[in-house]
Design a protein around this motif. Structure first.
Motif, PDB file in Angstrom:
ATOM      1  N   LYS A 115       0.823  -1.215   0.000  1.00 21.52           N
ATOM      2  CA  LYS A 115       0.000   0.000   0.000  1.00 21.52           C
ATOM      3  C   LYS A 115       0.857   1.266   0.000  1.00 21.52           C
ATOM      4  N   GLY A 116       0.228   2.372  -0.406  1.00 21.16           N
ATOM      5  CA  GLY A 116       0.851   3.683  -0.308  1.00 21.16           C
ATOM      6  C   GLY A 116       1.680   4.096  -1.504  1.00 21.16           C
ATOM      7  N   LEU A 117       1.893   3.162  -2.454  1.00 19.81           N
ATOM      8  CA  LEU A 117       2.644   3.482  -3.671  1.00 19.81           C
ATOM      9  C   LEU A 117       1.763   3.190  -4.883  1.00 19.81           C
ATOM     10  N   PRO A 118       1.879   3.977  -5.957  1.00 18.28           N
ATOM     11  CA  PRO A 118       1.019   3.772  -7.129  1.00 18.28           C
ATOM     12  C   PRO A 118       1.215   2.382  -7.738  1.00 18.28           C
ATOM     13  N   VAL A 119       0.118   1.717  -8.053  1.00 12.23           N
ATOM     14  CA  VAL A 119       0.193   0.396  -8.676  1.00 12.23           C
ATOM     15  C   VAL A 119       0.367   0.569 -10.181  1.00 12.23           C
ATOM     16  N   LEU A 120       1.388  -0.078 -10.735  1.00 10.97           N
ATOM     17  CA  LEU A 120       1.638  -0.017 -12.167  1.00 10.97           C
ATOM     18  C   LEU A 120       0.915  -1.148 -12.898  1.00 10.97           C
ATOM     19  N   LYS A 121       1.023  -2.360 -12.357  1.00 10.70           N
ATOM     20  CA  LYS A 121       0.313  -3.509 -12.918  1.00 10.70           C
ATOM     21  C   LYS A 121       0.311  -4.640 -11.888  1.00 10.70           C
ATOM     22  N   ASP A 122      -0.862  -5.187 -11.625  1.00  9.67           N
ATOM     23  CA  ASP A 122      -1.017  -6.312 -10.703  1.00  9.67           C
ATOM     24  C   ASP A 122      -0.294  -6.050  -9.383  1.00  9.67           C
ATOM     25  N   LEU A 123       0.779  -6.794  -9.095  1.00  5.74           N
ATOM     26  CA  LEU A 123       1.482  -6.682  -7.814  1.00  5.74           C
ATOM     27  C   LEU A 123       2.708  -5.777  -7.900  1.00  5.74           C
ATOM     28  N   ILE A 124       2.883  -5.091  -9.022  1.00  6.26           N
ATOM     29  CA  ILE A 124       4.035  -4.205  -9.232  1.00  6.26           C
ATOM     30  C   ILE A 124       3.637  -2.767  -8.915  1.00  6.26           C
ATOM     31  N   VAL A 125       4.393  -2.147  -7.998  1.00  8.65           N
ATOM     32  CA  VAL A 125       4.133  -0.755  -7.646  1.00  8.65           C
ATOM     33  C   VAL A 125       5.285   0.122  -8.122  1.00  8.65           C
ATOM     34  N   ASP A 126       5.006   1.423  -8.220  1.00  8.89           N
ATOM     35  CA  ASP A 126       6.028   2.396  -8.598  1.00  8.89           C
ATOM     36  C   ASP A 126       6.878   2.703  -7.368  1.00  8.89           C
TER      37      ASP A 126
END
Length: 256
Positions: A115-126
């Protein structure tokens, strides 16, 4: 005395000597793709795994055999790189260190991005906001003198002072478990403070005052509410909350 013998059915169901028992498990995974739409959705996969398998093994099996579009990060798969931090049954963990048999496989295992970070795709966050805070605390040695003519000596006691915080693998599990970070994306977060601690209390470094000035910002150490989420989430067992309190104390006393 009459010996008790296994029935034929029982004998057939027993694993052979040396064989690892297998069982079925269901993973309920939060999915997201900007190409599909703005909202996430859930997919469920039921697969057969072994008692030695970890959540990462299950994700690999799903990606390789069921849905090749499933996206997640991983690298070393041995709890060192920190790439595969995710929420598993509501807790931040490393998928490569979490055994399926230890997370109640009798029920669907819920897997979500941290949580707290932008999701790029599925379980990958920025991870860029996370690493931006890390870079800001200057995570490198600062030495005011000239090039040393000999190595910087350090006693065992001096090393022990910051030994715990050298264990950080920058997985973001602690930072993304912090309620303050969820609601205030400007907060430095526990991981950045832990890595500042590692240098502030290093007797060989001369940049403690600069780092304390940076962390004295309104989005620095004073935003910590001491909920201990970060300490619980750390896969390396770092006493994160303790480190943050020590940085706060150093801020006030200038003793480091």
């Amino acid at each position: 005395m009459t010996a008790t013998l296994d029935t034929t059915a029982e004998a057939e169901n027993k694993p052979a000597a040396g064989e690892i028992p297998s069982f079925d498990v269901t993973l309920k995974i939060q999915r997201f793709s900007p190409e599909v739409g703005p909202d996430p959705w859930w997919d469920e996969f039921t697969i057969t795994v072994h008692g030695t398998d970890r959540v990462l093994d299950a994700l690999h099996k799903i990606k390789w055999e069921d849905d090749g579009t499933l996206s997640f990060r991983r690298s070393c798969a041995h709890g060192v790189c920190g790439s595969d931090a995710m929420r598993i049954n509501g807790r931040n963990r490393l998928a490569c260190k979490t055994l399926l048999k230890d997370v109640n496989p009798d029920k669907p295992i819920i897997v979500e991005p941290i949580k707290g970070l932008p999701v790029l795709k599925d379980l990958i966050v920025d991870m860029e906001p996370f690493f931006a805070s890390y870079r800001e605390i200057m995570p490198f040695f600062i030495n005011k003198g000239n090039e040393p003519s000999k190595e910087h000596l350090q006693s065992s006691e001096e090393r022990e002072r910051f030994d715990d915080t050298t264990k950080c693998i920058l997985c973001a599990a602690c930072t993304s478990s912090c309620p303050v970070f969820w609601t205030d994306g400007q907060y430095f977060g526990p991981a950045a403070i832990v890595n500042a601690h590692r240098f502030i209390f290093d007797s060989r470094d001369d940049g403690a005052t600069q780092r304390l000035e940076i962390l004295n910002d309104k989005e620095g150490v004073w935003r910590c509410r001491t909920t201990f989420n970060c300490t619980e989430a750390c896969p390396r067992g770092i006493e994160v909350t303790k480190a943050i309190q020590e940085v706060k104390r150093a801020m006030i006393t200038r003793a480091f």
